[in-house]
Write a protein that holds these residues in place. Structure first.
Motif, short mmCIF file in Angstrom:
data_model
loop_
_atom_site.label_atom_id
_atom_site.label_comp_id
_atom_site.label_asym_id
_atom_site.label_seq_id
_atom_site.Cartn_x
_atom_site.Cartn_y
_atom_site.Cartn_z
N SER A 567 42.92 26.44 12.37
CA SER A 567 41.94 25.88 11.72
C SER A 567 40.63 25.37 12.59
O SER A 567 39.53 25.09 12.19
CB SER A 567 42.29 24.73 10.62
OG SER A 567 43.13 25.10 9.84
N LYS A 568 40.89 24.70 13.88
CA LYS A 568 40.11 24.43 15.02
C LYS A 568 40.49 24.86 16.21
O LYS A 568 40.89 24.08 17.21
CB LYS A 568 40.15 22.85 14.69
CG LYS A 568 39.80 22.10 13.67
CD LYS A 568 37.96 22.18 13.64
CE LYS A 568 37.50 21.54 12.72
NZ LYS A 568 35.91 21.57 12.49
N VAL A 571 38.62 23.30 19.49
CA VAL A 571 38.88 21.86 19.68
C VAL A 571 40.20 21.86 20.04
O VAL A 571 40.59 20.97 20.96
CB VAL A 571 38.60 20.97 18.49
CG1 VAL A 571 38.89 19.52 18.76
CG2 VAL A 571 37.10 21.03 18.05
N PHE A 650 42.79 15.29 12.14
CA PHE A 650 41.85 16.03 11.53
C PHE A 650 40.42 15.32 11.25
O PHE A 650 39.63 15.60 11.04
CB PHE A 650 42.23 16.95 10.42
CG PHE A 650 42.88 18.17 11.00
CD1 PHE A 650 41.97 19.31 10.92
CD2 PHE A 650 44.15 18.23 11.64
CE1 PHE A 650 42.54 20.52 11.51
CE2 PHE A 650 44.63 19.49 12.11
CZ PHE A 650 43.59 20.65 12.18
N ARG A 654 37.03 16.50 12.64
CA ARG A 654 36.03 17.24 11.70
C ARG A 654 34.64 16.28 11.78
O ARG A 654 33.89 16.82 11.07
CB ARG A 654 36.78 17.00 10.37
CG ARG A 654 37.75 18.25 10.04
CD ARG A 654 38.38 17.96 8.87
NE ARG A 654 39.57 19.09 8.53
CZ ARG A 654 40.48 19.18 7.50
NH1 ARG A 654 40.63 18.19 6.76
NH2 ARG A 654 41.13 20.38 7.29
#
Length: 655
Positions: A567-568, A571, A650, A654
Motif C-alpha cells: 500500500s505504501k 515509504v 499509517f 498517510r
C-alpha cells in the motif's frame, strides 16, 4: 379426578410433548442453518428444450434506455426499465445466442444467496434480494439449477415485455459520447454493418464494465486499491460430468453425510464438499489448482462442477481467456481420472463438456460517486440511498497456487448505495454487476449475482425517474427526495428496501457472526483492526473471530509490516526482519513493544537506538502515547495490540 379433568390433563401433556419435539426439531434445524448447511433443497425437474430468443435484426434509431450485456444483471435492468414504461434495447457483444451469461454460459449454476440476519429458532430467514431476482429464482429448481431452465426463465422474463428489443451477436459495441455525456452506442452488427442507436441512458451490465472503460470512466484493476494491481482472484472453468444417475447422486450425498465435516452437505440439487480434492496434484502446478467441489445437478443425469481454479488470467483480454480454456482442457481429463480412482461412487463418471464461457471473478472496479468499502460491509452499514442488500461472506478466492484464499468476515446485512452504480466523469451511464464501484475486498461479497440483479433493477427504474425530473443520474444520486421516490417505486414493485440497524435488532448470541461482530466492534483495538482490514491484512473467518486477544509473535508482526508495503511501497522500504536475533525462530518469539517499535523503525528506515526504539518512534510520530497506554502487557503484544501499532504507523505515513 373426573374423566373430563383426566382428558384435559392428557391433552395438556400431549401438547407439551408436541411442543418439546417441535422446539427440538426447529432447534436442530437452527443449528444446521447457523452453520450455513441449509439451502433450498430444490427438486430435480424435467429436462427442457432450449427456447429460442426472439431478436431484432435491426434496432431502432433510439430508445429510452440501452442495456449492454445479457448476464443476469442485464436481464434485470432491461425488464425493470420496460416495466417502468421505457422503450428498451437489450444488446450483447459476445458470441451469445441465449440470455443469462455467467449462469447459463459460464455454467455457474449454484447461487450465493443473501439472507436477512438470523433472529433465532422460530424465525424464518428471508432472502434479502426480493424483486426480479426472486421472481426468477422461484421458477428454477433451487439454489442449484439446470442451466437450460435458467436460460428459459430469463428469456420468458424478457419476452413478456413488449417494449424490449433484443439484439444479439453484435461484433462490437462502442459508447457514443457528446463531451462527457453518453448519447448512445455504435453497434457493429453480425453482417458487418454499423448502426448508431441513440439514448440518454445506457446501463453497462457487462461483466467487466467494458462500455464504461471505453467511455473513459476511471477504475482500479484487481487489488490495485490495496497496492496489488497484479493480483486478482482465480478464474474457473466449470466442467460437466455425465452418468450421474440417481444412484450415483445418492451415494455422493451419503458420503457428505458420513463426512460430517462443517461446510459439507448435500440436497436434491447440490453437493458441497469433497474438500480433499484440494490435494489433487496438477500437472501445471504454477497455473492450475483444485479446491473442494461445488456441484450443481442438472435434469439430464449430468452435473456441473465449480472447482478448477486457473491463475494469471486477465479476464478483459480475449487471448488470456483463450489461454485459460487451453490450460483447463489439458488438465481436466487428469482431474476426472483422479476423481474416478479416488471416490468409488464416481468410478463410472465421464467428462462431458466444459462451459462455453469462463467464470471470471475479478477485473475492473469502476470509480463511482461512492465506493463501497470493507468497513461499510463489516460494520453492517445502512445507506441513505440503499437500492439493495447483501450478507454473503466476504469470500476472497485464491490469488495464486501458493495462496489459500480467505474469508475476511461475514456481514449480517449491508446496503448497496445508488451512488455506487453512478460512475465518475461520464453522464448518462450506470454500471451494474461485479464491476460496480466497490473496493476489491467488499467486492468479495457484493460481486454475487443476486446483489447485482437488485442493483440492476434499481438502475432500470431510476432511468424513468431521471427522465421525468429531467435530471442526470449524478444529480439524482445527490437528491434525497429523488432517491426516496426511487425507493418507493422499487418497494411498490416487490423490492423490500427498509432502513435497518443491526444493533436495534437484538439478535441472539447463538448467531456466531453477530456475536463475533459485537466482540470486535466493542474491542479496545478496533481502531487498529479497521486499518488492518482495510489493507487486506486481517480475517475473521465465518464467525468474525479476529482473535484480537490472542498473543502475536514476531513473525506475524513482520508479515503484517511486509504486507503493508504494497500500500505504501515508496515509504515502507526497509526490512523489519532485521530486528530478529540471528539463530532464533521468529514464530516462537513474543512481540514486545520495544521489538515492534524497532521493526517499525526498520521498515520506515528511521534511526532508533537499540533498547530505545519506543521513545524514538514516539518522538517521530510513528507511535502514539495513546496506543502505548492501551497495551496491557508490553512484553507480549496481542494481535489487537499489533494492529494498533499498525494504525499509528499509517496515520503518520498517510499525512
Amino acid at each position: 379426578m373426573s374423566s373430563k379433568a383426566r382428558k384435559a390433563k392428557t391433552i395438556a401433556v400431549l401438547y407439551l410433548i408436541f411442543m418439546i419435539l417441535l422446539v427440538g426439531a426447529v432447534g436442530a434445524a437452527y443449528v444446521l442453518k447457523s452453520k450455513g448447511y441449509i439451502k433450498n433443497k430444490g427438486q430435480v425437474g424435467q429436462a427442457q428444450e432450449l427456447a429460442a430468443v426472439k431478436t431484432v435484426k435491426d434496432p431502432k434509431d433510439s430508445y429510452d434506455v440501452i442495456v449492454v450485456g445479457t448476464d443476469p444483471e442485464g436481464v434485470a435492468a432491461a425488464v425493470s426499465a420496460a416495466r417502468n414504461g421505457l422503450s428498451t434495447l437489450l444488446v450483447d457483444g459476445r458470441d451469445r445466442e441465449i440470455l443469462g451469461g455467467l449462469m447459463t454460459l459460464g455454467w455457474l449454476n449454484s447461487l450465493d444467496n443473501n439472507y436477512e440476519p438470523d433472529r433465532g429458532v422460530l424465525h424464518k430467514q428471508e432472502i434479502l434480494n426480493q424483486g426480479i431476482f426472486t421472481e426468477w429464482y422461484k421458477k428454477v429448481e433451487g439454489d442449484s439449477f439446470d442451466v437450460i431452465t435458467a436460460a428459459n426463465v430469463f428469456n420468458q422474463l424478457v419476452a413478456e415485455q413488449k417494449n424490449i428489443d433484443v439484439h444479439l451477436l453484435a461484433k462490437s459495441i462502442e459508447p457514443v459520447l457528446n463531451g462527457s455525456a453518453m448519447t448512445g452506442v455504435k453497434i457493429t452488427k453480425q453482417d458487418g454493418s454499423v448502426k448508431t442507436v441513440q439514448s440518454r441512458a445506457v446501463i453497462d451490465a457487462t461483466q467487466d464494465a467494458d462500455i464504461a472503460a471505453a467511455a473513459g470512466v476511471p477504475y482500479t484493476y484487481g487489488r490495485e486499491d490495496i497496492g496489488d494491481k497484479k493480483s486478482k482472484m482465480a478464474v474457473t472453468l466449470v466442467f460437466r460430468l455425465k452418468n450421474i444417475t440417481p444412484e450415483v447422486w445418492d451415494a455422493m450425498s451419503k458420503r457428505m453425510e458420513a463426512d460430517g465435516d462443517e461446510g459439507t452437505g448435500a440436497n436434491a440439487m447440490s453437493v458441497w464438499g469433497y474438500k480433499d480434492m484440494k490435494d489433487y496434484p496438477p500437472v501445471n502446478k504454477d497455473r492450475v489448482a483444485m479446491r473442494g467441489l461445488n456441484i450443481g445437478r442438472q435434469n439430464n443425469n449430468t452435473m456441473l462442477i465449480n472447482a478448477l481454479q486457473i491463475f494469471g488470467i486477465d479476464g478483459t483480454d480475449p487471448k488470456s481467456r483463450a489461454e485459460a480454456f487451453e490450460l483447463g482442457k489439458k488438465e481436466l481429463p487428469l482431474i476426472v481420472d483422479y476423481m474416478k480412482k479416488k471416490y468409488p461412487e464416481l468410478a463410472g463418471i465421464e467428462l462431458d463438456a466444459t462451459a462455453p464461457e469462463l467464470y471470471v471473478r475479478e477485473t475492473r472496479h469502476i470509480q463511482g460517486e461512492y465506493r463501497l468499502s470493507i468497513l461499510d460491509v463489516m460494520e453492517n452499514r445502512d445507506q441513505w440511498d440503499r437500492i439493495g442488500f447483501g450478507s454473503y461472506p466476504i469470500d476472497i478466492q485464491r490469488l495464486s497456487p501458493a495462496d489459500t484464499g480467505s474469508v475476511v468476515g461475514v456481514p449480517l446485512q449491508y446496503a448497496i448505495p445508488y451512488r455506487s452504480i453512478v460512475p465518475l466523469k461520464v453522464d448518462g451511464l450506470l454500471v451494474v454487476g461485479r464491476a460496480a464501484s466497490y473496493d476489491t475486498l467488499p467486492h468479495g461479497t457484493a460481486r454475487v449475482i443476486p446483489v447485482g440483479m437488485a442493483a440492476a433493477q434499481a438502475a432500470g427504474a431510476s432511468v424513468k425517474i431521471a427522465k421525468e425530473q429531467n435530471m442526470t443520474f449524478r444529480q439524482l444520486s445527490a437528491s434525497k427526495e429523488s432517491i426516496a421516490k426511487l425507493q418507493d417505486t422499487l418497494n411498490a414493485q416487490g423490492v423490500v428496501l427498509k432502513p435497518f440497524d443491526i444493533k436495534a435488532m437484538n439478535l441472539p448470541e447463538t448467531n456466531k457472526a453477530y456475536k463475533g461482530w459485537k466482540t470486535f466492534m466493542e474491542h479496545k483495538s478496533y481502531e487498529g483492526l479497521k486499518v488492518a482490514m482495510s489493507l487486506g491484512l486481517a480475517g475473521g473467518g465465518y464467525s468474525n473471530d479476529f482473535q484480537l486477544d490472542a498473543k502475536s509473535n514476531q513473525q506475524r508482526f513482520i508479515n503484517l509490516l511486509e504486507g503493508s508495503k504494497k500500500s505504501k511501497p515508496d515509504v515502507l522500504t526497509g526490512s523489519p526482519s532485521a530486528a530478529v536475533a540471528k539463530g532464533t525462530d521468529a514464530k516462537t518469539l513474543p512481540v514486545t513493544l520495544e521489538a515492534a517499535a524497532q521493526m517499525v523503525a526498520l521498515v520506515t528506515k528511521q534511526e532508533a537506538p537499540q533498547g530505545a526504539a519506543v521513545q524514538a518512534m514516539l518522538s517521530k510520530g510513528y507511535l502514539t502515547q495513546a496506543t502505548v497506554d492501551l497495551i496491557a502487557n508490553k512484553q507480549e503484544l496481542t494481535n489487537g495490540d499489533t494492529y494498533m501499532v499498525l494504525k499509528d504507523l499509517f496515520a503518520k505515513i498517510r499525512k
